[in-house]
Scaffold this active site. Structure first.
Site, mmCIF file in Angstrom:
data_model
loop_
_atom_site.group_PDB
_atom_site.id
_atom_site.type_symbol
_atom_site.label_atom_id
_atom_site.label_comp_id
_atom_site.label_asym_id
_atom_site.label_seq_id
_atom_site.Cartn_x
_atom_site.Cartn_y
_atom_site.Cartn_z
ATOM 1 N N GLU A 141 101.697 49.397 137.327
ATOM 2 C CA GLU A 141 102.645 50.518 137.196
ATOM 3 C C GLU A 141 102.594 51.060 135.769
ATOM 4 O O GLU A 141 102.081 50.386 134.863
ATOM 5 C CB GLU A 141 104.061 50.024 137.507
ATOM 6 C CG GLU A 141 104.171 49.482 138.925
ATOM 7 C CD GLU A 141 105.588 49.095 139.311
ATOM 8 O OE1 GLU A 141 106.483 49.064 138.427
ATOM 9 O OE2 GLU A 141 105.796 48.826 140.509
ATOM 10 N N GLU A 372 91.875 43.740 136.569
ATOM 11 C CA GLU A 372 91.895 42.419 137.236
ATOM 12 C C GLU A 372 92.247 41.318 136.248
ATOM 13 O O GLU A 372 91.690 40.218 136.311
ATOM 14 C CB GLU A 372 90.530 42.111 137.872
ATOM 15 C CG GLU A 372 90.051 43.150 138.837
ATOM 16 C CD GLU A 372 90.726 43.061 140.188
ATOM 17 O OE1 GLU A 372 91.371 42.035 140.455
ATOM 18 O OE2 GLU A 372 90.637 44.020 140.944
HETATM 19 C C1 LIG Z 1 89.412 51.994 135.611
HETATM 20 C C2 LIG Z 1 90.575 51.126 136.003
HETATM 21 C C3 LIG Z 1 90.817 50.870 137.350
HETATM 22 C C4 LIG Z 1 91.920 50.095 137.726
HETATM 23 N N1 LIG Z 1 92.166 49.889 139.070
HETATM 24 C C5 LIG Z 1 93.332 49.266 139.459
HETATM 25 C C6 LIG Z 1 93.680 49.165 140.847
HETATM 26 O O1 LIG Z 1 92.911 49.562 141.735
HETATM 27 N N2 LIG Z 1 94.885 48.632 141.168
HETATM 28 C C7 LIG Z 1 95.758 48.171 140.228
HETATM 29 O O2 LIG Z 1 96.831 47.702 140.599
HETATM 30 N N3 LIG Z 1 95.452 48.240 138.894
HETATM 31 C C8 LIG Z 1 94.268 48.797 138.493
HETATM 32 N N4 LIG Z 1 93.952 48.903 137.148
HETATM 33 C C9 LIG Z 1 94.937 48.464 136.171
HETATM 34 C C10 LIG Z 1 94.568 47.192 135.420
HETATM 35 O O3 LIG Z 1 94.657 46.085 136.272
HETATM 36 C C11 LIG Z 1 95.496 47.106 134.196
HETATM 37 O O4 LIG Z 1 95.066 48.109 133.288
HETATM 38 C C12 LIG Z 1 95.463 45.730 133.542
HETATM 39 O O5 LIG Z 1 96.134 44.777 134.327
HETATM 40 C C13 LIG Z 1 96.109 45.744 132.137
HETATM 41 O O6 LIG Z 1 97.333 46.388 132.160
HETATM 42 P P1 LIG Z 1 97.659 47.527 131.066
HETATM 43 O O7 LIG Z 1 96.528 48.491 131.041
HETATM 44 O O8 LIG Z 1 99.013 48.055 131.393
HETATM 45 O O9 LIG Z 1 97.665 46.777 129.678
HETATM 46 P P2 LIG Z 1 98.881 45.959 129.038
HETATM 47 O O10 LIG Z 1 99.387 44.952 130.013
HETATM 48 O O11 LIG Z 1 99.838 46.904 128.436
HETATM 49 O O12 LIG Z 1 98.113 45.183 127.874
HETATM 50 C C14 LIG Z 1 97.671 45.837 126.675
HETATM 51 C C15 LIG Z 1 97.044 44.781 125.780
HETATM 52 O O13 LIG Z 1 97.997 43.778 125.457
HETATM 53 C C16 LIG Z 1 97.493 42.502 125.806
HETATM 54 N N5 LIG Z 1 98.602 41.655 126.259
HETATM 55 C C17 LIG Z 1 99.498 41.909 127.249
HETATM 56 N N6 LIG Z 1 100.361 40.912 127.378
HETATM 57 C C18 LIG Z 1 100.001 39.974 126.470
HETATM 58 C C19 LIG Z 1 100.494 38.685 126.113
HETATM 59 N N7 LIG Z 1 101.516 38.122 126.745
HETATM 60 N N8 LIG Z 1 99.888 38.018 125.115
HETATM 61 C C20 LIG Z 1 98.827 38.556 124.468
HETATM 62 N N9 LIG Z 1 98.324 39.758 124.736
HETATM 63 C C21 LIG Z 1 98.895 40.456 125.739
HETATM 64 C C22 LIG Z 1 96.474 42.740 126.892
HETATM 65 O O14 LIG Z 1 95.506 41.703 126.949
HETATM 66 C C23 LIG Z 1 95.863 44.074 126.447
HETATM 67 O O15 LIG Z 1 94.849 43.842 125.531
HETATM 68 C C24 LIG Z 1 92.807 49.600 136.746
HETATM 69 C C25 LIG Z 1 92.533 49.845 135.392
HETATM 70 C C26 LIG Z 1 91.433 50.580 135.024
HETATM 71 C C27 LIG Z 1 91.172 50.830 133.566
#
Ligand SMILES: Cc1cc2nc3c(=O)[nH]c(=O)nc-3n(C[C@H](O)[C@H](O)[C@H](O)COP(=O)(O)OP(=O)(O)OC[C@H]3O[C@@H](n4cnc5c(N)ncnc54)[C@H](O)[C@@H]3O)c2cc1C
Length: 392
Positions: A141, A372
Site C-alpha cells: 500500500e 518480494e
Molecule cells: C516494479 C515493482 C513491482 C512490484 N509488484 C508488486 C506486486 O505485484 N504486489 C505487491 O503487493 N507489491 C509489489 N511491489 C511492492 C514491493 O513489494 C515493495 O516495494 C517492497 O515490499 C518494499 O516496500 P516499499 O517500497 O514501501 O519500501 P519501504 O518498506 O518503505 O522501505 C524503504 C527502505 O527502508 C528499508 N526498511 C524498511 N523497514 C526497515 C527496518 N525495519 N529496518 C531496516 N530497514 C528497513 C527497506 O529495506 C528499504 O530499503 C512491487 C514493487 C516494484 C518496485
C-alpha cells in the site's frame, strides 16, 4: 573449456547432473519458445516502456504459468525444481517476463489453489494458466511496503456481503489485470484474501509511469471505493498474514532461480565481448583484471545455482523454511546485480546501449532487489533466525 558450449561455461559444477531428464526437457522447450516468441520483442518494449504484446497468452501457451498447479486445474503438475528451471529461462530474457509469470503462478494461482473454494478454482485457474485472464496481487500500500501487517485496506460487513475500501500500490500488472487477489483487514483486524474482478463497481486501476526499471512490465495502483464483495469472492481458507506470506514464499523461491538466468545472460554477453574486443593489441579477456572479474562472477553464479537447486529439493520435500527462502532470494538477487554491474563495466561504453541486454538486466534487478521483501528485510529475517530476536 569449449567456448561454443554455452551450457558448460556456466554449469561449472555440472549441476545438470542433478536435474532429471524431465527438468532438462522442460528447460529446452521453454528456452526455445521464449527465445523465439518473446526475446526479439523485449528490448523494444523496454525502450518504449510498454508491456510485450500478448505476453501472458504466450506464457500460457508455452506452459510457463502455474507450473506447480495440478493439471486438473490447467496447471503443469510439475515439481518445484521444474518451476525454478522455468523461471530461470524466463529471466534470462528479462525480469519483466519472469515477473509476469511469477505473479500469475505464485501470487494469484497459488492462493486460489491453496485457499479458494472448488468453484473458485474451476472458474479461475484454467483461465489464468492459459493466460486468457491476467491476475494481480495486491498487498503493498502507499503507506505500508515492508510492513504489510499494518495495511489499511479494510473489509467491512455489509448485510450478507462486505465492502472493500483502500488502495494498493506498486502492483505488477495492475493496469491490465482482469482480476486481483487483494489482502484486506476485516473488522477483527484479521487479514482476509478477496478476489476482485475488473468491472466491479468502485474498483479502479491506474498505471505508474516513468519507471527506469522493469520497463517491459506494467505496474500500478488498485483502488477500492466501497466495492461490494460477496461471500463467494472471499478466499475462505486464509489464516491471517500466513495467507499472503505463503504466496510470497513461493514467489521468492522462484526469484532465487530466476535471477541466475539474468546473471548468466550478462556474464555470457560480457565473456563473448571480452574475447573479441581488442585493446592495446590484445583481447581484453587476456588481461588479469578482466579475468578476475570473470572468475569471481562464475564462482558467485555457481554458488547461487547450488543454493537454488538445494532449496528446490527441500521445497519438493516440504522442508524449506521461509528463512531459507529469504537467504536464497537475497543472496541470488545481490549476486545477479553484482554480475550485471561487472558485466556492464567489461563492455565499456557499449554496456549502456540496448544493443546488449546488460543495462536492461541491471535496471530490472534493482526492482527485484526491492520487491518480494527488500534486501535489508531478508537480512533481518536471517538475523532473527540466528538470534531469536526480531530487529523489525
Ligand atoms: C516494479 C515493482 C513491482 C512490484 N509488484 C508488486 C506486486 O505485484 N504486489 C505487491 O503487493 N507489491 C509489489 N511491489 C511492492 C514491493 O513489494 C515493495 O516495494 C517492497 O515490499 C518494499 O516496500 P516499499 O517500497 O514501501 O519500501 P519501504 O518498506 O518503505 O522501505 C524503504 C527502505 O527502508 C528499508 N526498511 C524498511 N523497514 C526497515 C527496518 N525495519 N529496518 C531496516 N530497514 C528497513 C527497506 O529495506 C528499504 O530499503 C512491487 C514493487 C516494484 C518496485
Amino acid at each position: 573449456m569449449n567456448m561454443t558450449d554455452t551450457t558448460r561455461i556456466t554449469d561449472y559444477y555440472l549441476l545438470d547432473d542433478l536435474l532429471s531428464d524431465e527438468h532438462k526437457m522442460i528447460r529446452a522447450s521453454i528456452r526455445q519458445a521464449i527465445r523465439k516468441d518473446v526475446r526479439p520483442f523485449v528490448e523494444d518494449a523496454a525502450q518504449r516502456h510498454q508491456q510485450i504484446d500478448g505476453l501472458m497468452q504466450t506464457l500460457g501457451e508455452i506452459g510457463a504459468l502455474g507450473a506447480c498447479i495440478p493439471a486438473e486445474y490447467g496447471g503443469g503438475g510439475l515439481d518445484q525444481v521444474a518451476y525454478g528451471v522455468i523461471m530461470q529461462e524466463l529471466e534470462a530474457v528479462d525480469s519483466a517476463v519472469r515477473s509476469a509469470a511469477s505473479v500469475q503462478s505464485s501470487l494469484v494461482m497459488y492462493p486460489i489453489f491453496m485457499y479458494g473454494s472448488e468453484e473458485q478454482k474451476r472458474k479461475f485457474l484454467p483461465e489464468l494458466a492459459s493466460g486468457n485472464l491476467v491476475g494481480a496481487f495486491g498487498l503493498t500500500e502507499p503507506n505500508h511496503g515492508s510492513d504489510p501487517r499494518s495495511m489499511e485496506t479494510t473489509l467491512r460487513k455489509d448485510g450478507v456481503g462486505y465492502r472493500l475500501n483502500g488502495a494498493k500500490m506498486w502492483i505488477t500488472n495492475a493496469p491490465i489485470c482482469d482480476m486481483a487477489v487483494v489482502w484486506a483487514k476485516d473488522e477483527e483486524s484479521r487479514v482476509r484474501g478477496v478476489l476482485v474482478q475488473n468491472g466491479m463497481d468502485g474498483f479502479t486501476r491506474k498505471e505508474t509511469l516513468h519507471k527506469w526499471s522493469l520497463r517491459a512490465s506494467c505496474t500500478g495502483e488498485l483502488i477500492f471505493n466501497e466495492v461490494y464483495i460477496t461471500e463467494g469472492d472471499l478466499l475462505l481458507g486464509v489464516d491471517n498474514m500466513a495467507g499472503p506470506l505463503s504466496c510470497l514464499n513461493s514467489a521468492r523461491y522462484g526469484i532465487s532461480w530466476g535471477v541466475i538466468g539474468a546473471a548468466v545472460d550478462c556474464y555470457q554477453t560480457a565473456l563473448r565481448y571480452a574475447l573479441e574486443r581488442m585493446q592495446f593489441g590484445k583481447p581484453i579477456a587476456s588481461y588479469q583484471l578482466q579475468q578476475r572479474k570473470f572468475s569471481e562472477m562464475l564462482t558467485e553464479i555457481t554458488k547461487a545455482q547450488l543454493l537454488a537447486w538445494r532449496l528446490g529439493v527441500l521445497k519438493d520435500e516440504g522442508r524449506a523454511s521461509p528463512q531459507q527462502i529469504s537467504m536464497a532470494k537475497r543472496n541470488n538477487v545481490q549476486m545477479a546485480l553484482e554480475v550485471a554491474r561487472e558485466s556492464r563495466q567489461i563492455l565499456g561504453a557499449m554496456g549502456i546501449v540496448g544493443d546488449f541486454p546488460i543495462m536492461r538486466h541491471l535496471m530490472n534487478l534493482e526492482s527485484v532487489s526491492t520487491y518480494e521483501g527488500t534486501h535489508d528485510i531478508h537480512l533481518l529475517i536471517t538475523g532473527q533466525d540466528v538470534t531469536g530476536i526480531s530487529a523489525f
